[in-house]
Design a protein around this motif. Structure first.
Motif, PDB file in Angstrom:
ATOM      1  N   ALA A   1      -3.360  -3.259  -7.508  1.00  0.00           N
ATOM      2  CA  ALA A   1      -2.983  -3.636  -6.153  1.00  0.00           C
ATOM      3  C   ALA A   1      -3.130  -5.140  -5.956  1.00  0.00           C
ATOM      4  CB  ALA A   1      -3.861  -2.897  -5.144  1.00  0.00           C
TER       5      ALA A   1
ATOM      6  N   ASP B   1       0.813  -1.208   0.000  1.00  0.00           N
ATOM      7  CA  ASP B   1       0.000   0.000   0.000  1.00  0.00           C
ATOM      8  C   ASP B   1       0.849   1.263   0.000  1.00  0.00           C
ATOM      9  OD1 ASP B   1      -2.210  -1.632   0.095  1.00  0.00           O
ATOM     10  OD2 ASP B   1      -2.554  -1.386   2.248  1.00  0.00           O
ATOM     11  N   VAL B   2       1.897   1.277   0.834  1.00  0.00           N
ATOM     12  CA  VAL B   2       2.701   2.491   0.973  1.00  0.00           C
ATOM     13  C   VAL B   2       3.408   2.836  -0.330  1.00  0.00           C
ATOM     14  CG1 VAL B   2       4.744   1.247   1.855  1.00  0.00           C
ATOM     15  CG2 VAL B   2       4.404   3.682   2.424  1.00  0.00           C
TER      16      VAL B   2
ATOM     17  N   ARG C   1       2.342   2.014  -3.404  1.00  0.00           N
ATOM     18  CA  ARG C   1       1.344   2.486  -4.366  1.00  0.00           C
ATOM     19  C   ARG C   1       0.938   3.933  -4.083  1.00  0.00           C
ATOM     20  NH1 ARG C   1      -0.918  -2.389  -3.065  1.00  0.00           N
ATOM     21  NH2 ARG C   1      -2.710  -1.336  -2.094  1.00  0.00           N
ATOM     22  N   GLU C   2       0.859   4.295  -2.800  1.00  0.00           N
ATOM     23  CA  GLU C   2       0.528   5.676  -2.446  1.00  0.00           C
ATOM     24  C   GLU C   2       1.603   6.641  -2.934  1.00  0.00           C
ATOM     25  OE1 GLU C   2      -0.061   5.670   1.741  1.00  0.00           O
ATOM     26  OE2 GLU C   2      -1.859   4.411   1.648  1.00  0.00           O
ATOM     27  N   HIS C   3       2.877   6.267  -2.710  1.00  0.00           N
ATOM     28  CA  HIS C   3       3.981   7.101  -3.196  1.00  0.00           C
ATOM     29  C   HIS C   3       3.948   7.195  -4.722  1.00  0.00           C
ATOM     30  CE1 HIS C   3       6.121   8.095   0.435  1.00  0.00           C
ATOM     31  NE2 HIS C   3       6.195   6.830   0.814  1.00  0.00           N
TER      32      HIS C   3
ATOM     33  N   THR D   1      -0.869  10.366 -14.834  1.00  0.00           N
ATOM     34  CA  THR D   1      -1.830   9.462 -14.207  1.00  0.00           C
ATOM     35  C   THR D   1      -2.698   8.750 -15.235  1.00  0.00           C
ATOM     36  OG1 THR D   1      -1.884  10.871 -12.243  1.00  0.00           O
ATOM     37  CG2 THR D   1      -3.696   9.307 -12.514  1.00  0.00           C
TER      38      THR D   1
ATOM     39  N   GLN E   1       1.381   6.840  -6.790  1.00  0.00           N
ATOM     40  CA  GLN E   1       0.267   7.671  -7.241  1.00  0.00           C
ATOM     41  C   GLN E   1       0.586   9.150  -7.103  1.00  0.00           C
ATOM     42  OE1 GLN E   1      -2.821   5.939  -4.787  1.00  0.00           O
ATOM     43  NE2 GLN E   1      -3.701   4.820  -6.511  1.00  0.00           N
ATOM     44  N   THR E   2       1.238   9.509  -5.998  1.00  0.00           N
ATOM     45  CA  THR E   2       1.649  10.905  -5.800  1.00  0.00           C
ATOM     46  C   THR E   2       2.617  11.340  -6.884  1.00  0.00           C
ATOM     47  OG1 THR E   2       1.336  10.765  -3.406  1.00  0.00           O
ATOM     48  CG2 THR E   2       2.787  12.511  -4.222  1.00  0.00           C
TER      49      THR E   2
END
Length: 217
Positions: free
Chosen positions: A115, A92-93, A95-97, A108, A99-100
Motif C-alpha cells: 500500500a 484503498d478501495v 486493494r480491498e477488491h 493469496t 485482496q478479495t
C-alpha cells in the motif's frame, strides 16, 4: 482506454474474442469488471502476457498498479506454483477488491500487496525481478524508469501499459486538453529516452492502448 481502440474493428474483435476466453473464476472476474466498467487489461494484452510468461517462466514479478488484481492473476496463471507477484497500489478501495479476488482465486500466498505511492516504495525495493509491469500513473512512468531498470534482471522485461493514450500521444501538444498535458509530455519524453538509450532494446506493441516492451542490452 478500451473504448478508444487503435486498430480496425474486425481485427480488434478477433483479438478480443477469437483468442478464446479465460475460464473459471479468472474469467468471471474479467466479465464482472467489464460489466461494471472497471478498467482491466484487455484480452489481447492479457493473452500476450500469458504467452510471454509461459515462455520465459518468471519467478519474481513486480507490478505497479494493482487495480482489482486481474493483471496479477493473469500473470500468476502462467507462472506456476512457485511464482510470486509483488504489486503496489495507492488506493484503498482497489486493494480491498484485489485482496478479495486473490482469495477467490486461491493465490493469496503468491502475492505481496503493498500500500502506498510507487514513487516512495520503488526506491526501497531490492529485487531483482524477472518482469516488471507498469500500469499506474502514466505521468510518472519516466520517473519510475531508473528504479525499474535497477530492479530488473539483466535479461528481464519491463512492460509499460497505456502508452498511446487512445492514439493521441503523437498529436500536437496544442490539441491536448490541459488536464492531459503532463501525461502527453511525459510519455513522449519516455519514448524519446527509451528509443535513444544505447543500453536498452525496446519495441512498441499495438495491444490495448499500447504496450512498450523494454529489455536491457
Amino acid at each position: 482506454m478500451m473504448h478508444r481502440p487503435l486498430i480496425e474493428g474486425r481485427t480488434l474483435n478477433y483479438l478480443r474474442s477469437g483468442q478464446g476466453f479465460f475460464e473459471g473464476t479468472l474469467g468471471q472476474i474479467e466479465r464482472e469488471a467489464t460489466a461494471a466498467g472497471v478498467p482491466v487489461i484487455p484480452a489481447e494484452t492479457a493473452h500476450f502476457m500469458q504467452t510471454l510468461f509461459y515462455g520465459i517462466q518468471p519467478e519474481q514479478v513486480l507490478e505497479v498498479g494493482t487495480a482489482i488484481g486481474f493483471s496479477a492473476a493473469v500473470m500468476l496463471a502462467a507462472m506456476g506454483p512457485t511464482g510470486h507477484v509483488t504489486t503496489i497500489d495507492r488506493f484503498d478501495v482497489m486493494r480491498e477488491h484485489a485482496q478479495t479476488n486473490f482469495k477467490r482465486l486461491g493465490i493469496t500466498n503468491q502475492v505481496t500487496l503493498m500500500a502506498g505511492e510507487a514513487a516512495e516504495i520503488l526506491p526501497t525495493l531490492t529485487g531483482p525481478y524477472d518482469v516488471i509491469f507498469l500500469d499506474g500513473a502514466k505521468a510518472k512512468y519516466l520517473d519510475f524508469l531508473p528504479d525499474c531498470l535497477r530492479l530488473l534482471q539483466p535479461h528481464g522485461y519491463l512492460l509499460i501499459d497505456d502508452i498511446f493514450q487512445g492514439g493521441t500521444i503523437f498529436n500536437s501538444p496544442k490539441t491536448i486538453k490541459h488536464r492531459n498535458k503532463a501525461i502527453h509530455r511525459k510519455l513522449n519524453q519516455l519514448l524519446d529516452h527509451v528509443f535513444r538509450a544505447p543500453n536498452l532494446q525496446a519495441s512498441l506493441l499495438p495491444l490495448g492502448d499500447g504496450l512498450l516492451m523494454i529489455t536491457p542490452r
